[in-house]
Write an enzyme that holds these catalytic residues in place. Structure first.
Site, mmCIF file in Angstrom:
data_model
loop_
_atom_site.group_PDB
_atom_site.id
_atom_site.type_symbol
_atom_site.label_atom_id
_atom_site.label_comp_id
_atom_site.label_asym_id
_atom_site.label_seq_id
_atom_site.Cartn_x
_atom_site.Cartn_y
_atom_site.Cartn_z
ATOM 1 N N PHE A 122 0.989 -1.295 -0.018
ATOM 2 C CA PHE A 122 0.029 -0.057 0.020
ATOM 3 C C PHE A 122 0.904 1.095 -0.140
ATOM 4 C CE2 PHE A 122 -2.522 3.160 2.363
ATOM 5 C CZ PHE A 122 -3.658 3.256 1.609
ATOM 6 N N GLY A 130 3.540 12.597 5.664
ATOM 7 C CA GLY A 130 3.399 11.433 6.688
ATOM 8 C C GLY A 130 2.105 11.479 7.363
ATOM 9 N N ARG A 242 -5.749 -1.500 10.752
ATOM 10 C CA ARG A 242 -5.071 -1.154 12.153
ATOM 11 C C ARG A 242 -5.213 -2.382 13.344
ATOM 12 N NH1 ARG A 242 -6.718 5.313 11.765
ATOM 13 N NH2 ARG A 242 -4.600 5.834 10.725
ATOM 14 N N ARG A 267 17.333 -18.306 35.282
ATOM 15 C CA ARG A 267 18.656 -17.336 35.587
ATOM 16 C C ARG A 267 18.537 -17.023 37.088
ATOM 17 N NH1 ARG A 267 23.371 -15.003 34.903
ATOM 18 N NH2 ARG A 267 23.393 -12.621 35.763
ATOM 19 N N GLU A 363 1.276 3.264 9.997
ATOM 20 C CA GLU A 363 -0.129 3.235 9.966
ATOM 21 C C GLU A 363 -0.678 4.275 10.906
ATOM 22 O OE1 GLU A 363 -2.682 -0.175 8.974
ATOM 23 O OE2 GLU A 363 -0.699 -1.311 8.287
ATOM 24 N N GLY A 364 -0.106 5.242 11.263
ATOM 25 C CA GLY A 364 -0.866 6.440 12.132
ATOM 26 C C GLY A 364 0.004 6.247 13.497
#
Lengths: 384, 260
Positions: A122, A130, A242, A267, A363-364
């Protein structure tokens, strides 16, 4: 937590998980290091029919929806958020055709995408467009039965690897965002070129390049919907995609948490596993709770999208905002639990931290998501 | 081309327990999987079909739940499935098993290639494949690592040996047992799995395959399991230390003593 998935969704999730564990996990570090595109993995995903889970059966898909796509993206992202993006980015490129394409366009492009024969991409972002996607400068000029594209798209996921590109370009500059239109451009079209491959902080297995159009002629039939619909198509696409980014974020977060939990149990410091310390336990508890909350929001949103709800902009933005913030927090905490080892590239968790960051940006950005959410809330309040 | 793949359901190898009284595998409560070597046979059968056209029939002998293995095989690309299942088969050794499978294959009818895993991960005998070819009176090539050429009449294959490999040309129909070097099995596909869910494997009894009752199950099995045991672990070797010439001389003496 049981999300009451259908039998088919469980099958999809389990297969994606198996592929992630057996095929992706062993090579994730390799592709992160070399920044090569993981074509052998794309082939496995294609052969397993995973590319078609969210596409209708008449186009070769399995008839599922966004939730099905989210399940796959999440599972793949647990092993590698970058390789998962080859899959999710194809979904993003396919959505404009699925949502707004003509019957001919769907028949022409979707079966190859469903079969994984072709990846998609896309193209909206440009150097000066932007977050302000409305200020795109790429133009599409109509001449007879053709459109002629000029301009440069930037940071395009899957660029160069994909065969099918959905491109937002201006057909009428005087109309601003209402003058934008959406097109399908196939790789190999004369006048279409790819810029250099970007070097990135994370998701390094994903290909990110410029897509450059220089008097690129495409048939007028490649216009999606009609002129002036480009921005609407982009926004509707994001509403559906989204949750996919959010699912990627959930996967990255879960993958980092799984590593941190395993490590904390093995650990030993001060003569006991660090998981015995309340300081670590509380971190793990918070991480686990945040990941589950993000997953619940993502699945609920995806189900809302799949129900055919008219407006999902707010919910999609919420899912993406929340899940991506969780991914960054959880991945950072996973590195913290690993301590000095976590900072070393020989250990897997620092990659999750690098990969998580992009989910807050593309995508935002998280800030744009908040704008969308607030705008929806205020609009709803006015309507009351 | 019609390819028949013979598979076996085995206990997952990460979870094998032996009943100390009967000396047989405890199968209850253990997850069953397709014998790992058979997965290569299934994959090669599907590849042969992709290469030459035709169809793949997957065959197994086992209890009713072996149907799950057949469904899994359909999910991996097999077209049809046959389960031969009958209480009369209980206690079959490799001879009776291969007789039963050969009888089922005769009922299936025409075929060009039979593929089997080189051995099962539970019994480890590597005898059933060769047994089937004997009962059917067709050629066999074991430990196949590559099917180089194949046509309607013949095949050229590479057969693994300890030092390297043999190249064998054989007329068809033929039975091949395969090794893991042959291919990398693919992941199941969703469409295959959906097809598998609704698929109905054929179910045949001893009567259906027109087998000689005396050749079936425990009665038809010449093998008797007297005892299964874990061999004593080998004791560590003796290390000779010192000057190379002295050590060599000492070693020569020791070897002479044990009359090698």
């Amino acid at each position: 937590m049981d999300y009451l998935l259908t039998e088919q969704q469980v099958m999809i999730r389990d297969l994606a998980r198996k592929i992630a564990e057996e095929k992706i996990r062993p090579v994730a570090a390799h592709y992160d290091e070399t920044e090569e595109f993981a074509w052998p993995i794309m082939k496995v995903l294609a052969d397993s029919d995973l590319f078609g889970v969210y596409l209708p059966e008449q186009y070769g898909g399995l008839g599922g929806g966004i939730l099905d796509m989210c399940l796959v993206t999440e599972e793949l992202s647990k092993a590698c958020g970058g390789i998962a993006l080859g899959y999710a980015g194809t979904g993003l490129g396919a959505l404009p055709i699925l949502l707004h394409g003509s019957e001919e366009q769907k028949k022409k492009y979707l079966p190859d995408i469903a079969a994984g024969k072709k990846l998609a991409a896309f193209c909206i972002t440009e150097a000066e467009a932007g977050s302000d996607a409305g200020s795109i400068k790429t133009t599409a000029r109509k001449e007879g039965g053709k459109y002629i594209l000029n301009g440069t798209k930037q940071w395009i996921t899957n660029a160069g690897e994909a065969e099918i590109y959905t491109v937002i370009a201006s057909t009428d500059k005087s109309k601003g965002v209402r003058g934008a239109s959406a097109f399908v451009v196939e790789k190999g079209t004369k006048g279409m070129e790819f810029g250099k491959k970007e070097k990135k902080l994370g998701i390094r297995a994903s290909a990110t390049r410029e897509v450059i159009f220089t008097d690129c002629e495409i048939p007028a039939a490649n216009l999606i919907s009609r002129e002036g619909m480009g921005f609407v198509i982009a926004l509707k696409t994001f509403d559906c995609s989204r949750p996919g980014v959010a699912a990627q974020a959930v996967g990255i977060a879960q993958g980092a948490l799984d590593h941190a939990l395993d490590y904390s149990r093995t650990r030993v410091q001060f003569d006991q596993p660090i998981s015995a310390f309340q300081a670590v336990q509380h971190m793990l508890a918070d991480m686990g709770t945040q990941v589950e909350a993000a997953r619940a929001l993502v699945y609920a949103t995806a189900r809302m999208v799949d129900s055919g709800a008219k407006s999902v902009a707010k919910e999609s933005a919420m899912a993406k905002l929340f899940a991506s913030e969780v991914a960054m927090k959880v991945a950072t905490d996973a590195v913290q639990i690993f301590g000095g080892y976590g900072y070393m590239r020989d250990y897997p968790v620092e990659k999750y931290m690098r990969d998580a960051k992009i989910t807050q940006i593309y995508e935002g950005t998280s800030q744009i998501q908040r704008n969308v959410i607030a705008a929806s809330m205020i609009k709803e309040a006015i309507k009351k | 081309m019609h390819i028949i793949v013979c598979i076996k359901q085995v206990p997952n190898t990460t979870d094998v327990r032996i009943d100390p009284v009967t000396n047989t595998l405890i199968r209850e409560g253990v997850e069953s999987v397709i014998n790992p070597f058979d997965a290569y046979a299934i994959e090669e059968a599907v590849r042969l079909r992709e290469r030459c056209g035709g169809r793949v029939t997957v065959l197994t002998m086992g209890p009713p739940q072996a149907e799950n293995a057949l469904r899994e095989a359909i999910g991996l690309g097999c077209d049809e499935a046959v389960l031969v299942s009958d209480r009369k088969f209980a206690g079959s050794d490799t001879w009776a098993t291969s007789y039963t499978l050969a009888s089922a294959i005769k009922k299936i009818g025409d075929f060009d290639v039979i593929l089997c895993g080189k051995q099962a991960s539970d019994g480890d005998t590597a005898q059933v494949g060769p047994g089937i070819s004997t009962h059917l009176d067709i050629p066999q090539v074991t430990y196949v690592k590559k099917i180089e050429e194949i046509s309607a009449e013949k095949a050229k294959v590479e057969r693994m040996t300890e030092e390297g490999y043999d190249v064998v040309e054989t007329p068809l129909p033929c039975l091949f047992t395969v090794v893991k070097e042959l291919n990398t099995p693919r992941m199941p596909s969703l469409k295959g799995m959906l097809r598998a869910k609704s698929a109905k494997p054929l179910k045949w009894t001893a009567e259906d395959i027109e087998a000689d009752p005396a050749a079936l199950g425990l009665d038809g099995s010449p093998t008797r399991v007297i005892k299964i045991f874990t061999p004593e672990p080998r004791k560590g070797g003796e290390m000779l230390k010192g000057d190379t010439a002295d050590v060599a001389a000492e070693l020569a003496e020791l070897l002479k003593d044990i009359a090698l």
